[in-house]
Write a protein that holds these residues in place. Sequence first.
Motif, short mmCIF file in Angstrom:
data_model
loop_
_atom_site.label_atom_id
_atom_site.label_comp_id
_atom_site.label_asym_id
_atom_site.label_seq_id
_atom_site.Cartn_x
_atom_site.Cartn_y
_atom_site.Cartn_z
N LEU A 197 0.82 -1.21 0.00
CA LEU A 197 0.00 0.00 0.00
C LEU A 197 0.86 1.26 0.00
O LEU A 197 0.46 2.29 -0.56
CB LEU A 197 -0.94 0.00 1.21
CG LEU A 197 -2.06 -1.04 1.20
CD1 LEU A 197 -3.06 -0.74 2.30
CD2 LEU A 197 -2.75 -1.09 -0.15
N GLN A 198 2.02 1.19 0.63
CA GLN A 198 2.90 2.35 0.63
C GLN A 198 3.35 2.67 -0.80
O GLN A 198 3.39 3.84 -1.20
CB GLN A 198 4.12 2.07 1.51
CG GLN A 198 4.82 3.32 2.03
CD GLN A 198 3.98 4.02 3.09
OE1 GLN A 198 3.46 3.38 3.98
NE2 GLN A 198 3.85 5.33 2.95
N LEU A 199 3.65 1.65 -1.57
CA LEU A 199 4.03 1.86 -2.97
C LEU A 199 2.84 2.37 -3.78
O LEU A 199 2.98 3.26 -4.63
CB LEU A 199 4.56 0.56 -3.57
CG LEU A 199 5.89 0.04 -3.00
CD1 LEU A 199 6.19 -1.35 -3.55
CD2 LEU A 199 7.02 1.00 -3.33
N LEU A 200 1.66 1.80 -3.52
CA LEU A 200 0.47 2.25 -4.25
C LEU A 200 0.13 3.70 -3.95
O LEU A 200 -0.36 4.43 -4.82
CB LEU A 200 -0.73 1.36 -3.87
CG LEU A 200 -0.87 0.03 -4.58
CD1 LEU A 200 -2.10 -0.70 -4.06
CD2 LEU A 200 -0.96 0.22 -6.09
N ASP A 201 0.36 4.11 -2.73
CA ASP A 201 0.04 5.49 -2.34
C ASP A 201 0.84 6.48 -3.19
O ASP A 201 0.28 7.46 -3.72
CB ASP A 201 0.36 5.68 -0.86
CG ASP A 201 0.03 7.08 -0.38
OD1 ASP A 201 -1.07 7.57 -0.69
OD2 ASP A 201 0.87 7.69 0.30
N GLY A 202 2.11 6.24 -3.35
CA GLY A 202 2.91 7.13 -4.18
C GLY A 202 2.50 7.08 -5.64
O GLY A 202 2.47 8.10 -6.33
N ALA B 87 -3.60 -4.88 5.17
CA ALA B 87 -3.42 -3.44 5.34
C ALA B 87 -4.57 -2.75 4.63
O ALA B 87 -4.97 -3.16 3.54
CB ALA B 87 -2.08 -2.98 4.77
N SER B 88 -5.11 -1.72 5.26
CA SER B 88 -6.29 -1.04 4.74
C SER B 88 -5.99 0.45 4.57
O SER B 88 -5.63 1.12 5.53
CB SER B 88 -7.49 -1.23 5.67
OG SER B 88 -8.59 -0.44 5.26
N ALA B 89 -6.16 0.93 3.34
CA ALA B 89 -5.98 2.36 3.05
C ALA B 89 -7.35 3.03 3.02
O ALA B 89 -7.96 3.20 1.96
CB ALA B 89 -5.26 2.55 1.73
#
Length: 590
Positions: free
Chosen positions: A313-318, A346-348
């Motif tokens: 999710l950290q990669l997807l956020d960027g 993990a939940s965004a």
Amino acid sequence: MNFTRWSARFPGTQRRAAARTDHGVSPSKRGEGSVPAARGGRNDPSGPEPAPRGPEDEGHGPTAAGSTSAQILPSPDDLSARDILGRLPAHVALVYGPEHRVAYVNEAYAAAFGARSIGAPAREALPEFEELGLLPLLEQVLRSRKPRTVKSRRAPSGSSYTITCTPVTFPEPENGEAGAPGAGRTPEDGGEAQPGGVMVHLADVTDHAEAAERLRTSERRQREAAVTLQRSLLPQELEEPDDLRVAATYQPGGTEAAVGGDWYDVITLGAGRTALVIGDVMGRGVRAAAVMGQLRTAVRAYARLDLPPHEVLQLLDGLAAEIDASQIATCVYAVHDPNEGRLVYASAGHLPILVRDEDGTVRRADDATGPPLGTGGWLHTSGTIPLSPGATAVLYTDGLVERRSEDIDEGVAALERALSGATGTPQVICDRLMRALGVGADHDDDVAVLVLQHPTRTGPDAELFHNAALELLGGVEAAPRARAFASGVLASWRFPVELCDLGVLAASELVANSLQHGTPPMRLRLRRTDRRLIIEVTDGDDHLPRRRRAEPADEAGRGISIIATIASSWGSRRTPGGGKAVWCEFALPD
């Protein structure tokens, strides 16, 4: 109608204008450019105005009784209804009585539909009424004495009309002839008979109707294109993990709603592990669907790195911020490992996962572990929720539980109640949840639902699933123990000799690689499913191996190349404790 504004079109207007102009102006100052004084009334065409204008005539004050200005204003009562209706460009017909006999049609009506026989019943003389479905409407208006309007009703000729039916009262006929306008209510209805009829006003709106139809057709085509794009970006067939049963459904919003950016996916990671994803791009239309497609593709690429959920999710956020900074998306990324019996997720900013245990108890995962994708600058974390054998988990988008009339928590609670009583296969549960939450073809939002089950295996089915593990203690002597352990286990699982030999060779190479490059603790794990054999070695070093070409003179460096050659697939990942796992798979013969 403002008769004062339009009074210049009626006789007598000049007299009033002259009176207003002459008032307060001396005769000596009236030149040739002045408006000439108005003459007297009709009986004295040559005389002056009989009465002077008073102060109350100035501005907007009331007109004095008997004044000239009050006498010269035309009265609507003096206007002829026949003249007005005859000059209207719209089609007007008057009918009377229970048979709706024709009393009058104006020139526009006759030009459009032809002349009509006065006194004939509408069913015979006005066939267009039946074509337009007006006869029941006439009955309703005549009975209720209330006007009714129908919009854009299409005739067989192709023309469209907006039709207004207004109840009217005819004067009593002097000769009392039967069948003339006059029979509205009968004495049996109470009171004296009253003349009654209906004025039918047909406004030709063909151009407007055709334009509206072209607009609807264009919108329908755009929506179909967006839905086609949306569905093409979703997985056409879900991957089928060995240890899970999975089903999903996608329902686009109703015909009046633009398509959204909901998506789901199932990704097999190897070594029996499975990633499950569901997300929702905020907004509507083709743009939201396009952003969704890019995010889904990126999720599959990041999943191949076998990273922890929060790192994905950290990669997807960027990436989401780079794709379109104005688009925000929510997402849940979860990984199931059959050896652990739980979901790591993990939940965004997404709605919580729901898990139904075998006894019907429903548990809700913790709140989102990070903000929506595209916000930037936040660190996501991972959470866990048990998924024991016999349990069912549901991942969903907000269209399933969000309603304008209630809080979203109430919708999630309703979903929990529906899930507690839902049994059957994942596809059956998907359908039951959609029905229970009232999601139909006319639903105003997109809905995506992903259901997974960790089945309880008993009987012959359980014989196809086995696990075996060995702690690798000591130094180099651990290698022969691992080979002996692998040989005995594979033989007990009744694999063919060739597969047993390949499995022992793979276990030996993985253990040798771990002994040379890893650190304790070390473990060899063998797992079989109904479709594949999985061999995995874990150790305490987080340095991931890579395949490289060994030179002829090299004495080492060929282990991973051997694994890649003999196995169906192989891979490695970092484990939560700071170590790594290296694995390979062999497809079982049919």
